[in-house]
Write a protein that holds these residues in place. Structure first.
Motif, PDB file in Angstrom:
ATOM      1  N   ILE A 101      96.841  62.160  49.341  1.00 21.53           N
ATOM      2  CA  ILE A 101      97.418  61.925  50.665  1.00 21.53           C
ATOM      3  C   ILE A 101      96.701  62.767  51.715  1.00 21.53           C
ATOM      4  O   ILE A 101      96.354  62.281  52.797  1.00 21.53           O
ATOM      5  CB  ILE A 101      98.926  62.235  50.654  1.00 21.53           C
ATOM      6  N   VAL A 102      96.475  64.045  51.398  1.00 16.87           N
ATOM      7  CA  VAL A 102      95.826  64.957  52.352  1.00 16.87           C
ATOM      8  C   VAL A 102      94.420  64.487  52.691  1.00 16.87           C
ATOM      9  O   VAL A 102      93.970  64.589  53.835  1.00 16.87           O
ATOM     10  CB  VAL A 102      95.813  66.390  51.779  1.00 16.87           C
ATOM     11  N   VAL A 103      93.708  63.950  51.716  1.00 24.40           N
ATOM     12  CA  VAL A 103      92.335  63.483  51.950  1.00 24.40           C
ATOM     13  C   VAL A 103      92.314  62.060  52.480  1.00 24.40           C
ATOM     14  O   VAL A 103      91.566  61.741  53.419  1.00 24.40           O
ATOM     15  CB  VAL A 103      91.511  63.586  50.641  1.00 24.40           C
ATOM     16  N   GLY A 104      93.123  61.177  51.896  1.00 25.58           N
ATOM     17  CA  GLY A 104      93.032  59.754  52.205  1.00 25.58           C
ATOM     18  C   GLY A 104      93.498  59.385  53.596  1.00 25.58           C
ATOM     19  O   GLY A 104      92.868  58.566  54.277  1.00 25.58           O
ATOM     20  N   LEU A 105      94.607  59.972  54.079  1.00 28.33           N
ATOM     21  CA  LEU A 105      95.141  59.598  55.387  1.00 28.33           C
ATOM     22  C   LEU A 105      94.190  59.947  56.533  1.00 28.33           C
ATOM     23  O   LEU A 105      93.813  59.059  57.315  1.00 28.33           O
ATOM     24  CB  LEU A 105      96.506  60.250  55.597  1.00 28.33           C
ATOM     25  N   PRO A 106      93.776  61.199  56.682  1.00 29.44           N
ATOM     26  CA  PRO A 106      92.862  61.488  57.799  1.00 29.44           C
ATOM     27  C   PRO A 106      91.518  60.801  57.663  1.00 29.44           C
ATOM     28  O   PRO A 106      90.930  60.370  58.669  1.00 29.44           O
ATOM     29  CB  PRO A 106      92.721  63.014  57.757  1.00 29.44           C
ATOM     30  N   LEU A 107      91.017  60.682  56.434  1.00 28.42           N
ATOM     31  CA  LEU A 107      89.729  60.017  56.254  1.00 28.42           C
ATOM     32  C   LEU A 107      89.824  58.536  56.610  1.00 28.42           C
ATOM     33  O   LEU A 107      88.906  57.972  57.220  1.00 28.42           O
ATOM     34  CB  LEU A 107      89.251  60.184  54.807  1.00 28.42           C
ATOM     35  N   GLY A 108      90.944  57.901  56.268  1.00 26.85           N
ATOM     36  CA  GLY A 108      91.133  56.501  56.633  1.00 26.85           C
ATOM     37  C   GLY A 108      91.201  56.303  58.135  1.00 26.85           C
ATOM     38  O   GLY A 108      90.653  55.333  58.670  1.00 26.85           O
ATOM     39  N   VAL A 109      91.871  57.229  58.834  1.00 23.77           N
ATOM     40  CA  VAL A 109      91.940  57.139  60.293  1.00 23.77           C
ATOM     41  C   VAL A 109      90.560  57.337  60.904  1.00 23.77           C
ATOM     42  O   VAL A 109      90.146  56.587  61.811  1.00 23.77           O
ATOM     43  CB  VAL A 109      92.932  58.186  60.845  1.00 23.77           C
ATOM     44  N   LEU A 110      89.820  58.322  60.428  1.00 23.86           N
ATOM     45  CA  LEU A 110      88.487  58.601  60.975  1.00 23.86           C
ATOM     46  C   LEU A 110      87.532  57.430  60.749  1.00 23.86           C
ATOM     47  O   LEU A 110      86.807  57.026  61.666  1.00 23.86           O
ATOM     48  CB  LEU A 110      87.925  59.878  60.348  1.00 23.86           C
ATOM     49  N   ILE A 111      87.536  56.892  59.536  1.00 26.29           N
ATOM     50  CA  ILE A 111      86.642  55.767  59.242  1.00 26.29           C
ATOM     51  C   ILE A 111      87.046  54.535  60.032  1.00 26.29           C
ATOM     52  O   ILE A 111      86.204  53.774  60.512  1.00 26.29           O
ATOM     53  CB  ILE A 111      86.632  55.479  57.724  1.00 26.29           C
ATOM     54  N   GLY A 112      88.352  54.328  60.182  1.00 26.02           N
ATOM     55  CA  GLY A 112      88.812  53.179  60.947  1.00 26.02           C
ATOM     56  C   GLY A 112      88.481  53.257  62.422  1.00 26.02           C
ATOM     57  O   GLY A 112      88.318  52.231  63.090  1.00 26.02           O
ATOM     58  N   ARG A 113      88.372  54.473  62.960  1.00 27.04           N
ATOM     59  CA  ARG A 113      88.096  54.661  64.388  1.00 27.04           C
ATOM     60  C   ARG A 113      86.612  54.828  64.691  1.00 27.04           C
ATOM     61  O   ARG A 113      86.219  54.812  65.860  1.00 27.04           O
ATOM     62  CB  ARG A 113      88.858  55.883  64.910  1.00 27.04           C
ATOM     63  N   SER A 114      85.785  55.016  63.686  1.00 28.41           N
ATOM     64  CA  SER A 114      84.361  55.278  63.911  1.00 28.41           C
ATOM     65  C   SER A 114      83.505  54.279  63.140  1.00 28.41           C
ATOM     66  O   SER A 114      83.571  54.215  61.911  1.00 28.41           O
ATOM     67  CB  SER A 114      84.025  56.712  63.468  1.00 28.41           C
ATOM     68  N   ARG A 115      82.703  53.514  63.851  1.00 32.11           N
ATOM     69  CA  ARG A 115      81.792  52.579  63.189  1.00 32.11           C
ATOM     70  C   ARG A 115      80.717  53.311  62.403  1.00 32.11           C
ATOM     71  O   ARG A 115      80.270  52.844  61.348  1.00 32.11           O
ATOM     72  CB  ARG A 115      81.145  51.675  64.237  1.00 32.11           C
ATOM     73  N   LEU A 164      93.531  55.366  51.246  1.00 29.95           N
ATOM     74  CA  LEU A 164      92.382  55.329  52.146  1.00 29.95           C
ATOM     75  C   LEU A 164      92.136  53.928  52.694  1.00 29.95           C
ATOM     76  O   LEU A 164      91.999  53.731  53.914  1.00 29.95           O
ATOM     77  CB  LEU A 164      91.145  55.836  51.398  1.00 29.95           C
ATOM     78  N   ILE A 165      92.111  52.925  51.826  1.00 32.64           N
ATOM     79  CA  ILE A 165      91.785  51.564  52.247  1.00 32.64           C
ATOM     80  C   ILE A 165      92.897  50.982  53.110  1.00 32.64           C
ATOM     81  O   ILE A 165      92.637  50.331  54.129  1.00 32.64           O
ATOM     82  CB  ILE A 165      91.515  50.683  51.009  1.00 32.64           C
ATOM     83  N   ASN A 166      94.156  51.217  52.739  1.00 36.75           N
ATOM     84  CA  ASN A 166      95.260  50.687  53.543  1.00 36.75           C
ATOM     85  C   ASN A 166      95.340  51.367  54.903  1.00 36.75           C
ATOM     86  O   ASN A 166      95.629  50.710  55.912  1.00 36.75           O
ATOM     87  CB  ASN A 166      96.578  50.841  52.794  1.00 36.75           C
ATOM     88  N   THR A 167      95.090  52.665  54.944  1.00 39.24           N
ATOM     89  CA  THR A 167      95.075  53.360  56.239  1.00 39.24           C
ATOM     90  C   THR A 167      93.959  52.826  57.109  1.00 39.24           C
ATOM     91  O   THR A 167      94.147  52.587  58.317  1.00 39.24           O
ATOM     92  CB  THR A 167      94.901  54.871  56.023  1.00 39.24           C
ATOM     93  N   TYR A 168      92.804  52.628  56.532  1.00 37.09           N
ATOM     94  CA  TYR A 168      91.666  52.072  57.269  1.00 37.09           C
ATOM     95  C   TYR A 168      92.004  50.694  57.840  1.00 37.09           C
ATOM     96  O   TYR A 168      91.753  50.418  59.020  1.00 37.09           O
ATOM     97  CB  TYR A 168      90.456  51.990  56.338  1.00 37.09           C
ATOM     98  N   GLU A 169      92.596  49.827  57.011  1.00 30.11           N
ATOM     99  CA  GLU A 169      92.932  48.487  57.485  1.00 30.11           C
ATOM    100  C   GLU A 169      93.987  48.541  58.584  1.00 30.11           C
ATOM    101  O   GLU A 169      93.937  47.784  59.553  1.00 30.11           O
ATOM    102  CB  GLU A 169      93.439  47.635  56.319  1.00 30.11           C
TER     103      GLU A 169
END
Length: 284
Positions: A101-115, A164-169
């Motif tokens: 959770i600690v790694v996946g949530l922020p990483l998913g947000v960052l990847i989703g917001r940055s091409r 990670l993937i669901n947060t990104y989507e």
């Protein structure tokens, strides 16, 4: 831009009438009643099965009933024999899921917001997510041994990618119009992520957490079945070797109860966070 101004604008964009319609007691508890009834019926049929059909002596060696399982569970909790393996399994589950959770949530947000980050990390995420987790077990046993940390890493790998993937989507599907409205008031990227992107992505995040819980429990079971010295999974394997089917089912029920408890906690969190999730600007 002040937070109060942003929240005022979001409230203006959201629909005014958010009051939930009245539901009768049956409508509110229908799913609980139907689910409980189906479980009770299944257990009743299972308990009566030896009295309804003739079971051979060989089959009885691998057969048990809910009453026997309940008695075994009661004895294990009363005598304390289950607490040590339960603590080992729960520790691996909690640490691995927490790290995911600690790694996946922020990483998913960052990847989703940055091409740029999306282009950099997407090949690795796709490759590792498509790889069966079992192939990592021999290496992890060599690197971390048969103790707690090999189990933690297996749980972490299994739970990370759903989150990670669901947060990104969820981040990628955030309402662009609402983001532009907030940005027009001078909001910075942190304000946009905190007030719009993450709340809008909450259903995706919750779905990812639910999947991650199942993957985390599976990771604990797999690690303890094939490469661990202690835990509920080890207890189940040892009991299966002694044909103690009631102990095997007792361990299975404990794992299932752990999954249900964690899923229920996530659902409560979803209900509370859903109250302040902004609605889409289009009135959907």
């Amino acid at each position: 831009m002040s937070e109060q101004t942003l929240q005022t604008e979001l409230a203006t964009v959201a629909p005014d009438d958010l009051a939930a319609p009245y539901k009768s007691p049956w409508e509110r508890f229908e799913s609980v009643i139907l689910g409980t009834t189906s479980i009770v019926l299944l257990l009743a049929v299972w308990e009566l099965l030896p009295h309804l059909i003739t079971i051979s002596a060989g089959t009885k060696l691998f057969f048990t009933t809910p009453s026997q399982i309940a008695g075994t569970l009661w004895t294990m909790f009363a005598t304390g024999t289950i607490w040590e393996p339960l603590g080992v399994s729960a520790s691996g589950f909690a640490i691995g899921l927490g790290l995911a959770i600690v790694v996946g949530l922020p990483l998913g947000v960052l990847i989703g917001r940055s091409r740029t980050l999306n282009a950099m990390f997407d090949p690795f995420i796709t490759a590792f997510n498509a790889t069966p987790r079992l192939v990592f077990l021999p290496l992890l046993m060599l690197w971390f041994g048969l103790g707690l940390w090999s189990k933690v890493v297996i749980v972490f790998i299994g739970a990370l990618f759903p989150i990670l993937i669901n947060t990104y989507e969820g981040v990628r599907n955030s309402d662009r119009l609402l983001i532009n409205v907030v940005r027009s008031f001078g909001a910075k990227e942190w304000d946009i992520a905190r007030l719009v992107v993450v709340p809008n992505a909450m259903p995706y995040i919750v779905a990812g957490l639910r999947l991650a819980i199942g993957r985390a429990v599976l990771g604990v079971v797999v690690a303890e079945f094939f490469g661990s010295e202690s835990g509920l999974g080890v207890m189940m394997v040892q009991a299966a070797g002694r044909y103690q089917v009631d102990i095997v089912f007792a361990g299975l029920i404990v794992f299932a109860a752990l999954s249900l408890a964690m899923t229920g906690a996530v659902q409560i969190l979803e209900n509370r966070l859903g109250r302040w999730r902004p609605q889409r600007a289009g009135g959907e």
